[in-house]
Motif scaffolding. Structure first.
Motif, PDB file in Angstrom:
ATOM      1  N   GLY A   1       0.799  -1.221   0.000  1.00  0.00           N
ATOM      2  CA  GLY A   1       0.000   0.000   0.000  1.00  0.00           C
ATOM      3  C   GLY A   1       0.833   1.273   0.000  1.00  0.00           C
ATOM      4  N   LYS A   2       0.213   2.359  -0.404  1.00  0.00           N
ATOM      5  CA  LYS A   2       0.910   3.648  -0.505  1.00  0.00           C
ATOM      6  C   LYS A   2       1.488   4.100   0.836  1.00  0.00           C
ATOM      7  N   GLU A   3       0.811   3.749   1.925  1.00  0.00           N
ATOM      8  CA  GLU A   3       1.246   4.207   3.248  1.00  0.00           C
ATOM      9  C   GLU A   3       2.347   3.327   3.836  1.00  0.00           C
ATOM     10  N   SER A   4       2.602   2.179   3.220  1.00  0.00           N
ATOM     11  CA  SER A   4       3.614   1.262   3.747  1.00  0.00           C
ATOM     12  C   SER A   4       5.019   1.828   3.568  1.00  0.00           C
ATOM     13  N   LYS A   5       5.917   1.408   4.444  1.00  0.00           N
ATOM     14  CA  LYS A   5       7.323   1.785   4.331  1.00  0.00           C
ATOM     15  C   LYS A   5       8.196   0.603   3.897  1.00  0.00           C
ATOM     16  N   THR A   6       7.570  -0.527   3.628  1.00  0.00           N
ATOM     17  CA  THR A   6       8.308  -1.725   3.242  1.00  0.00           C
ATOM     18  C   THR A   6       8.955  -1.560   1.873  1.00  0.00           C
ATOM     19  N   HIS A   7      10.248  -1.876   1.792  1.00  0.00           N
ATOM     20  CA  HIS A   7      10.927  -1.864   0.496  1.00  0.00           C
ATOM     21  C   HIS A   7      10.751  -3.241  -0.152  1.00  0.00           C
ATOM     22  N   LEU A   8      10.494  -3.239  -1.454  1.00  0.00           N
ATOM     23  CA  LEU A   8      10.092  -4.448  -2.157  1.00  0.00           C
ATOM     24  C   LEU A   8      11.173  -4.899  -3.138  1.00  0.00           C
ATOM     25  N   LEU A   9      11.591  -6.143  -3.002  1.00  0.00           N
ATOM     26  CA  LEU A   9      12.537  -6.761  -3.933  1.00  0.00           C
ATOM     27  C   LEU A   9      11.714  -7.594  -4.902  1.00  0.00           C
ATOM     28  N   VAL A  10      11.555  -7.108  -6.121  1.00  0.00           N
ATOM     29  CA  VAL A  10      10.640  -7.717  -7.090  1.00  0.00           C
ATOM     30  C   VAL A  10      11.438  -8.519  -8.107  1.00  0.00           C
ATOM     31  N   ILE A  11      11.012  -9.762  -8.362  1.00  0.00           N
ATOM     32  CA  ILE A  11      11.737 -10.631  -9.284  1.00  0.00           C
ATOM     33  C   ILE A  11      10.957 -10.909 -10.560  1.00  0.00           C
ATOM     34  N   SER A  12       9.745 -10.356 -10.680  1.00  0.00           N
ATOM     35  CA  SER A  12       8.927 -10.601 -11.870  1.00  0.00           C
ATOM     36  C   SER A  12       8.478  -9.286 -12.484  1.00  0.00           C
ATOM     37  N   ASP A  13       8.929  -9.000 -13.713  1.00  0.00           N
ATOM     38  CA  ASP A  13       8.500  -7.769 -14.357  1.00  0.00           C
ATOM     39  C   ASP A  13       7.048  -7.840 -14.815  1.00  0.00           C
ATOM     40  N   ILE A  14       6.458  -9.040 -14.794  1.00  0.00           N
ATOM     41  CA  ILE A  14       5.028  -9.161 -15.067  1.00  0.00           C
ATOM     42  C   ILE A  14       4.218  -8.679 -13.867  1.00  0.00           C
ATOM     43  N   GLN A  15       4.671  -8.998 -12.663  1.00  0.00           N
ATOM     44  CA  GLN A  15       3.905  -8.678 -11.466  1.00  0.00           C
ATOM     45  C   GLN A  15       4.031  -7.220 -11.036  1.00  0.00           C
ATOM     46  N   LYS A  16       5.134  -6.559 -11.336  1.00  0.00           N
ATOM     47  CA  LYS A  16       5.314  -5.178 -10.877  1.00  0.00           C
ATOM     48  C   LYS A  16       4.165  -4.268 -11.309  1.00  0.00           C
ATOM     49  N   PRO A  17       3.804  -4.199 -12.587  1.00  0.00           N
ATOM     50  CA  PRO A  17       2.696  -3.307 -12.969  1.00  0.00           C
ATOM     51  C   PRO A  17       1.356  -3.728 -12.369  1.00  0.00           C
ATOM     52  N   ILE A  18       1.184  -5.012 -12.106  1.00  0.00           N
ATOM     53  CA  ILE A  18      -0.071  -5.464 -11.493  1.00  0.00           C
ATOM     54  C   ILE A  18      -0.175  -4.934 -10.071  1.00  0.00           C
TER      55      ILE A  18
END
Length: 389
Positions: free
Chosen positions: A145-162
């Motif tokens: 969520g927008k209010e979260s401070k969690t940094h995200l390590l993303v391994i799928s370029d399909i999932q990022k825009p979703i």
């Protein structure tokens, strides 16, 4: 969660369960080990640990309390918060979605998007009233969520825009990671000898086909689809086709489906000799229903094993890029898959050799090995920035 003031900072890695052969679990071990090599102490919070514990890892097994899975998860998080209050850590790195993480390794697809796809109309409204939905939706929003401070390590370029479409997650909180497969998955110089030895051990003749599937969660991976496709082959071709499945799941349903195959169908629990199976097989098939990435697809490509995969898998694009097999377009239709598998098994020896050569060439030039290092770099940079704040 709190910062440690000690000269040897403690990183808390959090995951619900560890077993040696899961893709997420192997990623966790490699990332945590690099952080350890760089001077950090590693503490692991988990419900359960199977297998050997790496030297120096402090594994804390959290009591499992609660009647439902979401009650267990909530108690898991509460217990960890209380433990960290007494035994502070520098940073928390989660491998499952939950509130309060400093860093989350995004191994799974978007739950909210999946629910919207599967449960429409009145079914969707009814499903969203349940405790299970409310729990998993809240935990996902806490990370993305927008209010979260969690940094995200993303391994799928399909999932990022979703995820960004659903939650509006800002780019500044996302680090895209390259794939990270182990180099021991690459085809070895003695691959021909390994293949001959493997097929002799399992009594598979040179003119027979071995289809390999690797991955836990047999329904998600499409094991039932593969069994149906093999059953639909012409009798002469079916009689010369073996299907081996490696992974952790309840096998009984699938054994019943393939009862007529006899010894040509086998299910193995998780193993540490997957590269040997890849050298002995003719094709990896992966008709998954959904798959955030699919590390096994890349492992097969660099092993020189041709791949047939559905396009919903995040790493299917590497199969196409390497020209090391075939990617099946959505929507999945069983009859079309049956036909594609028959055609695959009837491809010429020259075509199979070309796919193998393409995969091996791809292994020598592609940036697909350094994900754990990039992940550790990001985790350590986040810790350093918090220390300086």
């Amino acid at each position: 969660m709190t910062n440690s003031q000690s000269s040897a900072p403690v990183l808390a890695f959090i995951l619900y369960k560890y077993f040696p052969f899961g893709g997420l679990q192997r990623d966790f071990i490699r990332i945590a080990s690099i952080c350890q090599e760089r001077g950090y102490n590693i503490r692991v919070y988990t419900f359960g640990w199977q297998g050997d514990i790496p030297d120096g890892f402090d594994v804390v097994q959290v009591p499992k309390k609660g009647l439902s899975s979401h009650a267990k998860n909530q108690n898991f998080l509460n217990w960890i918060d209380a433990h960290c209050a007494q035994h502070p850590v520098a940073l928390t790195v989660g491998f499952n979605k939950m509130p309060g993480l400093d860093v989350y390794y995004v191994a799974d697809g978007c739950y909210e998007a999946r629910v919207s796809e599967l449960y429409t109309g009145w079914r969707g409204k009814f499903y969203r009233l349940g405790g299970r939905y409310k729990h998993f939706s809240a935990y996902e929003k806490a990370a993305f969520g927008k209010e979260s401070k969690t940094h995200l390590l993303v391994i799928s370029d399909i999932q990022k825009p979703i995820y960004q479409r659903v939650y509006g997650t800002p780019d500044k909180r996302i680090t895209m990671l390259p794939p990270g497969i182990a180099r021991d998955r690459c085809a070895p110089d003695n691959s021909a000898a390994l293949r001959e030895e493997f097929r002799r051990e399992f009594k598979i003749a040179d003119d027979e086909n071995l289809l390999l599937m690797v991955g836990s969660g047999f329904k998600t991976k499409g094991v039932d689809r593969s069994i149906d496709a093999v059953a639909a082959l012409p009798e002469a071709l079916r009689a010369k086709t073996h299907l081996f499945v490696i992974g952790q799941d309840k096998p009984d349903q699938f054994k019943r489906m393939a009862a007529s195959f006899g010894e040509r169908f086998r299910i193995f629990a998780g193993r540490d000799d997957i590269p040997r199976f890849m050298q002995g097989a003719d094709f990896l098939i992966h008709p998954a229903r959904h798959e955030n990435t699919g590390t096994v697809l890349l492992e097969a490509v660099v092993a020189g094993l041709p791949v047939m995969v559905t396009d919903v898998c995040g790493y299917a694009r590497y199969v196409a890029e390497a020209e090391a097999g075939e990617v099946l377009e959505s929507p999945f239709i069983q009859g079309r898959f049956n036909h594609s598998l028959q055609r695959l098994l009837q491809t010429s020896k020259e075509q199979r050799q070309a796919w193998r050569a393409n995969g091996i060439a791809f292994s020598q030039s592609a940036d697909i090995y350094d994900m754990p290092k990039h992940a550790a770099d990001t985790i350590i940079a986040i810790h350093n920035s918090q220390e300086q704040a």
